[in-house]
Design a protein around this motif. Sequence first.
Motif, PDB file in Angstrom:
ATOM      1  N   GLU A 157     -57.755 -49.513  81.321  1.00 15.50           N
ATOM      2  CA  GLU A 157     -57.246 -50.007  82.593  1.00 15.50           C
ATOM      3  C   GLU A 157     -56.607 -48.915  83.435  1.00 15.50           C
ATOM      4  O   GLU A 157     -56.331 -49.133  84.616  1.00 15.50           O
ATOM      5  CB  GLU A 157     -56.240 -51.135  82.359  1.00 15.50           C
ATOM      6  CG  GLU A 157     -56.876 -52.390  81.780  1.00 15.50           C
ATOM      7  CD  GLU A 157     -55.902 -53.520  81.538  1.00 15.50           C
ATOM      8  OE1 GLU A 157     -56.362 -54.641  81.260  1.00 15.50           O
ATOM      9  OE2 GLU A 157     -54.673 -53.293  81.620  1.00 15.50           O
ATOM     10  N   LEU A 158     -56.369 -47.755  82.851  1.00 15.26           N
ATOM     11  CA  LEU A 158     -55.665 -46.686  83.547  1.00 15.26           C
ATOM     12  C   LEU A 158     -56.519 -45.436  83.743  1.00 15.26           C
ATOM     13  O   LEU A 158     -56.251 -44.638  84.649  1.00 15.26           O
ATOM     14  CB  LEU A 158     -54.402 -46.311  82.760  1.00 15.26           C
ATOM     15  CG  LEU A 158     -53.381 -45.377  83.391  1.00 15.26           C
ATOM     16  CD1 LEU A 158     -52.844 -45.942  84.706  1.00 15.26           C
ATOM     17  CD2 LEU A 158     -52.222 -45.136  82.428  1.00 15.26           C
ATOM     18  N   ALA A 159     -57.555 -45.254  82.944  1.00 14.30           N
ATOM     19  CA  ALA A 159     -58.347 -44.025  82.973  1.00 14.30           C
ATOM     20  C   ALA A 159     -59.002 -43.809  84.329  1.00 14.30           C
ATOM     21  O   ALA A 159     -59.281 -44.763  85.066  1.00 14.30           O
ATOM     22  CB  ALA A 159     -59.410 -44.053  81.881  1.00 14.30           C
ATOM     23  N   TYR A 160     -59.262 -42.547  84.656  1.00 11.44           N
ATOM     24  CA  TYR A 160     -59.978 -42.216  85.884  1.00 11.44           C
ATOM     25  C   TYR A 160     -61.363 -42.853  85.814  1.00 11.44           C
ATOM     26  O   TYR A 160     -62.016 -42.823  84.761  1.00 11.44           O
ATOM     27  CB  TYR A 160     -60.094 -40.705  86.043  1.00 11.44           C
ATOM     28  CG  TYR A 160     -60.536 -40.281  87.419  1.00 11.44           C
ATOM     29  CD1 TYR A 160     -59.642 -40.253  88.479  1.00 11.44           C
ATOM     30  CD2 TYR A 160     -61.866 -39.940  87.661  1.00 11.44           C
ATOM     31  CE1 TYR A 160     -60.051 -39.879  89.755  1.00 11.44           C
ATOM     32  CE2 TYR A 160     -62.291 -39.557  88.927  1.00 11.44           C
ATOM     33  CZ  TYR A 160     -61.374 -39.536  89.967  1.00 11.44           C
ATOM     34  OH  TYR A 160     -61.791 -39.180  91.226  1.00 11.44           O
ATOM     35  N   PRO A 161     -61.841 -43.475  86.900  1.00 15.85           N
ATOM     36  CA  PRO A 161     -63.067 -44.295  86.832  1.00 15.85           C
ATOM     37  C   PRO A 161     -64.257 -43.621  86.174  1.00 15.85           C
ATOM     38  O   PRO A 161     -64.916 -44.215  85.311  1.00 15.85           O
ATOM     39  CB  PRO A 161     -63.342 -44.618  88.302  1.00 15.85           C
ATOM     40  CG  PRO A 161     -62.005 -44.582  88.965  1.00 15.85           C
ATOM     41  CD  PRO A 161     -61.237 -43.503  88.252  1.00 15.85           C
ATOM     42  N   THR A 162     -64.562 -42.392  86.549  1.00 20.49           N
ATOM     43  CA  THR A 162     -65.739 -41.737  85.986  1.00 20.49           C
ATOM     44  C   THR A 162     -65.523 -41.264  84.556  1.00 20.49           C
ATOM     45  O   THR A 162     -66.477 -40.879  83.878  1.00 20.49           O
ATOM     46  CB  THR A 162     -66.147 -40.529  86.843  1.00 20.49           C
ATOM     47  OG1 THR A 162     -65.037 -39.635  86.964  1.00 20.49           O
ATOM     48  CG2 THR A 162     -66.601 -40.976  88.223  1.00 20.49           C
ATOM     49  N   GLN A 163     -64.283 -41.280  84.092  1.00 21.47           N
ATOM     50  CA  GLN A 163     -63.981 -40.873  82.722  1.00 21.47           C
ATOM     51  C   GLN A 163     -63.703 -42.061  81.808  1.00 21.47           C
ATOM     52  O   GLN A 163     -63.525 -41.869  80.604  1.00 21.47           O
ATOM     53  CB  GLN A 163     -62.763 -39.939  82.707  1.00 21.47           C
ATOM     54  CG  GLN A 163     -62.984 -38.615  83.391  1.00 21.47           C
ATOM     55  CD  GLN A 163     -61.764 -37.710  83.283  1.00 21.47           C
ATOM     56  OE1 GLN A 163     -60.647 -38.172  83.075  1.00 21.47           O
ATOM     57  NE2 GLN A 163     -61.980 -36.424  83.433  1.00 21.47           N
ATOM     58  N   ARG A 164     -63.680 -43.276  82.357  1.00 19.16           N
ATOM     59  CA  ARG A 164     -63.248 -44.446  81.584  1.00 19.16           C
ATOM     60  C   ARG A 164     -64.062 -44.630  80.311  1.00 19.16           C
ATOM     61  O   ARG A 164     -63.507 -44.842  79.222  1.00 19.16           O
ATOM     62  CB  ARG A 164     -63.335 -45.712  82.447  1.00 19.16           C
ATOM     63  CG  ARG A 164     -62.979 -46.978  81.676  1.00 19.16           C
ATOM     64  CD  ARG A 164     -63.171 -48.214  82.530  1.00 19.16           C
ATOM     65  NE  ARG A 164     -64.536 -48.328  83.024  1.00 19.16           N
ATOM     66  CZ  ARG A 164     -65.563 -48.784  82.305  1.00 19.16           C
ATOM     67  NH1 ARG A 164     -65.363 -49.144  81.051  1.00 19.16           N
ATOM     68  NH2 ARG A 164     -66.771 -48.860  82.826  1.00 19.16           N
ATOM     69  N   GLY A 165     -65.388 -44.571  80.413  1.00 22.51           N
ATOM     70  CA  GLY A 165     -66.222 -44.787  79.237  1.00 22.51           C
ATOM     71  C   GLY A 165     -65.947 -43.784  78.136  1.00 22.51           C
ATOM     72  O   GLY A 165     -65.757 -44.152  76.977  1.00 22.51           O
ATOM     73  N   LYS A 166     -65.877 -42.517  78.502  1.00 23.40           N
ATOM     74  CA  LYS A 166     -65.656 -41.469  77.502  1.00 23.40           C
ATOM     75  C   LYS A 166     -64.253 -41.549  76.903  1.00 23.40           C
ATOM     76  O   LYS A 166     -64.078 -41.457  75.688  1.00 23.40           O
ATOM     77  CB  LYS A 166     -65.870 -40.089  78.128  1.00 23.40           C
ATOM     78  CG  LYS A 166     -67.301 -39.780  78.546  1.00 23.40           C
ATOM     79  CD  LYS A 166     -67.402 -38.348  79.032  1.00 23.40           C
ATOM     80  CE  LYS A 166     -68.824 -37.980  79.448  1.00 23.40           C
ATOM     81  NZ  LYS A 166     -69.216 -38.645  80.700  1.00 23.40           N
ATOM     82  N   VAL A 167     -63.226 -41.694  77.774  1.00 23.05           N
ATOM     83  CA  VAL A 167     -61.849 -41.668  77.280  1.00 23.05           C
ATOM     84  C   VAL A 167     -61.572 -42.877  76.391  1.00 23.05           C
ATOM     85  O   VAL A 167     -60.938 -42.751  75.341  1.00 23.05           O
ATOM     86  CB  VAL A 167     -60.847 -41.615  78.454  1.00 23.05           C
ATOM     87  CG1 VAL A 167     -59.414 -41.701  77.941  1.00 23.05           C
ATOM     88  CG2 VAL A 167     -61.031 -40.326  79.244  1.00 23.05           C
TER      89      VAL A 167
END
Length: 525
Positions: A157-167
Amino acid sequence: MGIFGQKEAELAVGAGLAAVLPPNPKPWYRTSHIVKLNLALLVPLLSSASLGYDGSMMNGLQTLPQWKEFFGNPSGALLGLINAVYPLGGVVSLFVVTYVSDRYGRRLPMLIGLVTCIAFAIMQALAQDLATFVTARALIGFFGSFLGQPGPVIITELAYPTQRGKVTALYNTFYYFGSIFAAWCTFGTFKLQSTWSWRIPSLLQGAVPFVQLLGLYLVPESPRYLVSCGRVDEARKVFADYHAGGDINSPLVDYEIREVEQVLAEESEALSSTSWMDLIRTPANRKRTLIAIVVGWFAQWNGIGVVSYYLTLVLNTIGITDAEDQTLINGLLQIFNWMVATFCGAMMVDRFGRRPLFLLSTAGMMVSYVCWTGLTSAFIRTNDEATGRTVVAFIFIYYFFYDIAWTPLLQAYTVEIFPYTLRGRGLSVTLITTFLGLIVGNQVNPIAMNAISWKYYIVFCCILAGLLVIVWFLFPETKGYTLEEIAEVFEGKKEARDGKLHNVQSRSEMGEMKDNGKAEQLEHA
């Protein structure tokens, strides 16, 4: 251009959101607000390390003569109980932590979990009898859920949008960070002749939570939780600070706030109340819940439980009985797992997609288990040392395939397929079934291993074949969608969604025209 370039951004989150990413030619590690965000996310990421410590620690303790002698050489059902109380405590607490997380936010349960896990790790290390040791493990398991349940939720819910999947996929890879820590702790203390050979690893179970506690103040509250409470201005500031470098008027911030508000409004209209029954109220939610159960249960019942908690028994069947050799193999295995899960699993979720990784992972595990079973049978007949080494190699091969999907996507896939109002409950379903799988496995696996030895592996060869069929027909792809847009995969597109995307395109155009000094004309239009 976005942080990773337009093409890669569209691959991760789709064209709509990629169009409103702030222009930035620098990579993320040279972008201060993204670095700040990812450093903050290390705190919940380490929650998985706290949980991963336990399984590896118990593997290590079972190789220590000092631990076995102090507690009367536990075996069979008693050994299963010592391992099972940890996940049993987690099952009981998940209903409590789900309510606390949804009602009071994601940070409060983490604070409760960190403080209590540190306290009960000390209790475990100072145990003078088996009852105290088992009680401490049960309490660590109970409060461990206060770390494990909100951790992946606040990340996604907090991760940067383009990094959400990886993080988010990285979350469960940190499980092996904890495993490595525990494995090498027991390897480093096994030569101590006193009870400190097992007390030191037991005490260090509180080390990772202590580090997390020091950094918890860096973690902001979930902006989606803030919007759900009507605290939109606070949520906008969080998005601005961590996604747009402090620009409160960024098109990206506007996109995210509007999208979250609209989706929450749609969910409130669709749900007459927010309860556990909502998980099975609609066909889409029933499919989500079934996936959550399958992911949770088969994360433990695909053969992994035999190795993760009972590596000693597995190595015994192929003639590797020396404590130093067993602890060394355990330590090397955890390092291997972490590297594969990180670089071949989590980093590939946006490139290859979730569904292909699940299929490849399950098929590879099935083939590896068949080979592992056949080689073990051959070793029992021949006692050939080379065959025994080959079995160890296939344990690593099996883990390779497990790590590319079932490690990184255990929580990551679950949290993204559920809408906000059911995200906490959906993840709890996965964790509950995972813990139940652990409990059953911790009772059944040592008994079965003692009774039929390597023949028990045949059961998992059959289970993996069935699991491959289930994944093929049940698991959809979620790559290329924002967190809110994933609902379309299960429920189909709505006119409201089309209208939202039209508004997003308009806002993107406004941002471009502002750069050209034409914003006033568009606003009047």
